[in-house]
Write an enzyme that holds these catalytic residues in place. Structure first.
Site, PDB file in Angstrom:
ATOM      1  N   ASN A  10      56.832  55.497  34.300  1.00  0.00           N
ATOM      2  CA  ASN A  10      57.703  54.902  33.581  1.00  0.00           C
ATOM      3  C   ASN A  10      58.993  55.923  32.766  1.00  0.00           C
ATOM      4  O   ASN A  10      58.402  56.988  32.252  1.00  0.00           O
ATOM      5  CB  ASN A  10      56.926  54.414  32.078  1.00  0.00           C
ATOM      6  CG  ASN A  10      57.774  53.618  30.923  1.00  0.00           C
ATOM      7  OD1 ASN A  10      58.935  54.005  30.506  1.00  0.00           O
ATOM      8  ND2 ASN A  10      57.343  52.543  30.615  1.00  0.00           N
ATOM      9  N   HIS A  13      61.608  57.158  28.270  1.00  0.00           N
ATOM     10  CA  HIS A  13      61.887  58.332  27.296  1.00  0.00           C
ATOM     11  C   HIS A  13      63.006  59.424  27.896  1.00  0.00           C
ATOM     12  O   HIS A  13      63.365  60.148  27.117  1.00  0.00           O
ATOM     13  CB  HIS A  13      60.473  59.003  26.974  1.00  0.00           C
ATOM     14  CG  HIS A  13      59.843  58.052  25.948  1.00  0.00           C
ATOM     15  ND1 HIS A  13      60.246  57.184  24.854  1.00  0.00           N
ATOM     16  CD2 HIS A  13      58.611  57.646  26.326  1.00  0.00           C
ATOM     17  CE1 HIS A  13      59.466  56.668  24.626  1.00  0.00           C
ATOM     18  NE2 HIS A  13      58.263  56.667  25.353  1.00  0.00           N
ATOM     19  N   HIS A  46      60.927  49.666  30.154  1.00  0.00           N
ATOM     20  CA  HIS A  46      60.754  48.517  29.286  1.00  0.00           C
ATOM     21  C   HIS A  46      62.277  48.211  28.364  1.00  0.00           C
ATOM     22  O   HIS A  46      62.725  49.405  27.984  1.00  0.00           O
ATOM     23  CB  HIS A  46      59.770  48.842  28.295  1.00  0.00           C
ATOM     24  CG  HIS A  46      59.511  48.186  27.177  1.00  0.00           C
ATOM     25  ND1 HIS A  46      58.768  48.345  26.199  1.00  0.00           N
ATOM     26  CD2 HIS A  46      60.131  46.675  26.992  1.00  0.00           C
ATOM     27  CE1 HIS A  46      58.755  47.356  25.135  1.00  0.00           C
ATOM     28  NE2 HIS A  46      59.443  46.457  25.664  1.00  0.00           N
ATOM     29  N   ARG A  48      63.870  47.118  25.821  1.00  0.00           N
ATOM     30  CA  ARG A  48      63.383  46.320  24.388  1.00  0.00           C
ATOM     31  C   ARG A  48      64.571  45.621  23.854  1.00  0.00           C
ATOM     32  O   ARG A  48      65.806  45.762  24.199  1.00  0.00           O
ATOM     33  CB  ARG A  48      63.051  47.386  23.430  1.00  0.00           C
ATOM     34  CG  ARG A  48      61.812  48.106  23.662  1.00  0.00           C
ATOM     35  CD  ARG A  48      61.555  49.308  22.507  1.00  0.00           C
ATOM     36  NE  ARG A  48      61.315  48.675  21.508  1.00  0.00           N
ATOM     37  CZ  ARG A  48      60.079  48.468  20.942  1.00  0.00           C
ATOM     38  NH1 ARG A  48      58.795  49.022  21.379  1.00  0.00           N
ATOM     39  NH2 ARG A  48      60.072  47.992  19.565  1.00  0.00           N
ATOM     40  N   ARG A  52      66.599  50.523  22.243  1.00  0.00           N
ATOM     41  CA  ARG A  52      66.345  51.716  21.634  1.00  0.00           C
ATOM     42  C   ARG A  52      66.234  52.844  22.895  1.00  0.00           C
ATOM     43  O   ARG A  52      66.628  54.275  22.580  1.00  0.00           O
ATOM     44  CB  ARG A  52      65.325  51.880  20.735  1.00  0.00           C
ATOM     45  CG  ARG A  52      63.904  51.962  21.467  1.00  0.00           C
ATOM     46  CD  ARG A  52      62.950  52.171  20.570  1.00  0.00           C
ATOM     47  NE  ARG A  52      62.516  51.224  19.335  1.00  0.00           N
ATOM     48  CZ  ARG A  52      61.621  51.238  18.707  1.00  0.00           C
ATOM     49  NH1 ARG A  52      60.609  51.816  18.805  1.00  0.00           N
ATOM     50  NH2 ARG A  52      61.492  50.114  17.798  1.00  0.00           N
ATOM     51  N   GLU A  76      59.084  45.761  32.039  1.00  0.00           N
ATOM     52  CA  GLU A  76      58.372  45.334  30.990  1.00  0.00           C
ATOM     53  C   GLU A  76      59.343  44.719  30.060  1.00  0.00           C
ATOM     54  O   GLU A  76      60.336  45.017  29.800  1.00  0.00           O
ATOM     55  CB  GLU A  76      57.923  46.768  30.099  1.00  0.00           C
ATOM     56  CG  GLU A  76      56.711  47.334  31.128  1.00  0.00           C
ATOM     57  CD  GLU A  76      56.172  48.491  30.196  1.00  0.00           C
ATOM     58  OE1 GLU A  76      55.028  48.979  30.573  1.00  0.00           O
ATOM     59  OE2 GLU A  76      56.678  49.198  29.453  1.00  0.00           O
ATOM     60  N   THR A 107      54.532  50.799  21.641  1.00  0.00           N
ATOM     61  CA  THR A 107      53.588  49.645  21.939  1.00  0.00           C
ATOM     62  C   THR A 107      52.465  49.674  21.193  1.00  0.00           C
ATOM     63  O   THR A 107      51.621  50.978  21.745  1.00  0.00           O
ATOM     64  CB  THR A 107      53.749  49.189  23.345  1.00  0.00           C
ATOM     65  OG1 THR A 107      55.138  48.829  23.730  1.00  0.00           O
ATOM     66  CG2 THR A 107      52.904  47.698  23.427  1.00  0.00           C
ATOM     67  N   GLU A 157      47.119  44.168  32.531  1.00  0.00           N
ATOM     68  CA  GLU A 157      47.369  45.811  32.550  1.00  0.00           C
ATOM     69  C   GLU A 157      46.613  46.118  31.168  1.00  0.00           C
ATOM     70  O   GLU A 157      46.946  45.527  30.265  1.00  0.00           O
ATOM     71  CB  GLU A 157      48.907  46.205  32.479  1.00  0.00           C
ATOM     72  CG  GLU A 157      48.983  47.661  32.307  1.00  0.00           C
ATOM     73  CD  GLU A 157      50.070  48.326  32.516  1.00  0.00           C
ATOM     74  OE1 GLU A 157      50.443  49.469  31.761  1.00  0.00           O
ATOM     75  OE2 GLU A 157      51.044  47.748  33.286  1.00  0.00           O
ATOM     76  N   HIS A 198      49.006  53.440  28.842  1.00  0.00           N
ATOM     77  CA  HIS A 198      49.479  53.596  27.859  1.00  0.00           C
ATOM     78  C   HIS A 198      48.608  54.884  27.099  1.00  0.00           C
ATOM     79  O   HIS A 198      47.337  54.907  26.888  1.00  0.00           O
ATOM     80  CB  HIS A 198      49.322  52.656  26.594  1.00  0.00           C
ATOM     81  CG  HIS A 198      50.065  52.710  25.286  1.00  0.00           C
ATOM     82  ND1 HIS A 198      51.373  52.391  25.123  1.00  0.00           N
ATOM     83  CD2 HIS A 198      49.631  53.196  24.163  1.00  0.00           C
ATOM     84  CE1 HIS A 198      51.977  52.689  23.929  1.00  0.00           C
ATOM     85  NE2 HIS A 198      50.903  53.026  23.213  1.00  0.00           N
TER      86      HIS A 198
END
Length: 250
Positions: A10, A13, A46, A48, A52, A76, A107, A157, A198
């Site tokens: 992922n 970030h 993801h 969003r 962000r 995502e 999340t 998941e 996660h």
């Protein structure tokens, strides 16, 4: 099962760091390419509602990259009409439906499929009809698993955050790990593919990868943070080694 567990990286970030300065560096697309070169089996991102981190342009670029390299993009997304339409436009390999609250830092738990099935089922159906593989990000609860099957998801998941937090803070993680194992068994019994993610680090990822039904881990924050110290390639290769060690016969 003893097959090799897939690793999805992922890159959200990377975009978080980029957006902190409002420029173009560091570039998520470059991170995705490096991740694949380092052994990632796919890329997760993801988008969003508040944008962000990952942007609409990022999703377009990542879709092209992954398609060109023959690697899956796991998109995502919240269960909204806007995100459904974006997914249908790009048609990623997979879409993972996740809960989303604007005030959360990350999340915070699994999607409550049992309570919200009436809103989720049409999105699942639309994505499946477009050839997108649908995953639901849920807690390892047998009721949630059963409803996931009933509304047509192909993948669940499991949210591993509670288990990872217990490990980090010195609480007994055994009951939470056992819940993950039971959930994985129930999902397999219902014909659902099992993924997990996660909060995973090298140690917790190796433990979760040892659950026989788990076929894919999606990991982001830890790898991007670790890359600050050792570089992204080394972080991913180390994670790949640790996950493989959980299935020595694979």
């Amino acid at each position: 099962m003893s097959s090799r567990v897939r690793l999805g990286v992922n890159i959200d970030h990377v975009a978080t760091v980029r957006n902190a300065r409002g420029g173009a560096h560091p570039e998520p697309l470059r991170a995705a390419r490096l991740a694949i070169e380092a052994g990632a089996d796919g890329i997760t991102a993801h988008l969003r509602e508040d944008r962000r981190h990952i942007s609409d342009a990022d999703i377009g670029a990542l879709s092209e990259l992954c398609h060109g390299l023959g690697k899956p993009l796991n998109f995502e997304m919240a269960v909204t009409a806007e995100m459904r339409d974006i997914a249908l436009r790009h048609r990623p390999h997979a879409a993972c439906l996740v809960p989303e609250r604007r005030e959360e830092r990350t999340t915070e738990g699994g999607l409550d499929v049992a309570r919200n099935h009436a809103a989720i089922a049409p999105v699942v159906r639309a994505l499946r009809d477009a050839g997108v593989r649908v995953s639901l990000f849920i807690e390892p609860d047998p009721v949630q698993v059963a409803v996931a099957e009933a509304i047509g998801a192909q993948v669940v998941e499991f949210h591993t955050g509670a288990y990872c937090e217990a490990v980090i803070h010195g609480r007994d993680p055994a009951p939470l790990l056992e819940a993950l194992k039971r959930g994985a068994g129930e999902a397999e019994r219902r014909g659902l593919e099992v993924h997990a993610g996660h909060g995973l680090d090298y140690d917790t990822a190796q433990t979760v990868a040892a659950i026989p039904q788990v076929v894919e881990l999606n990991i982001g924050h830890f790898l991007i943070g670790e890359a600050i110290f050792v570089g992204l390639e080394t972080a991913i290769r180390t994670m790949r080694t640790r996950i493989d060690a959980a299935r020595p016969g694979a």
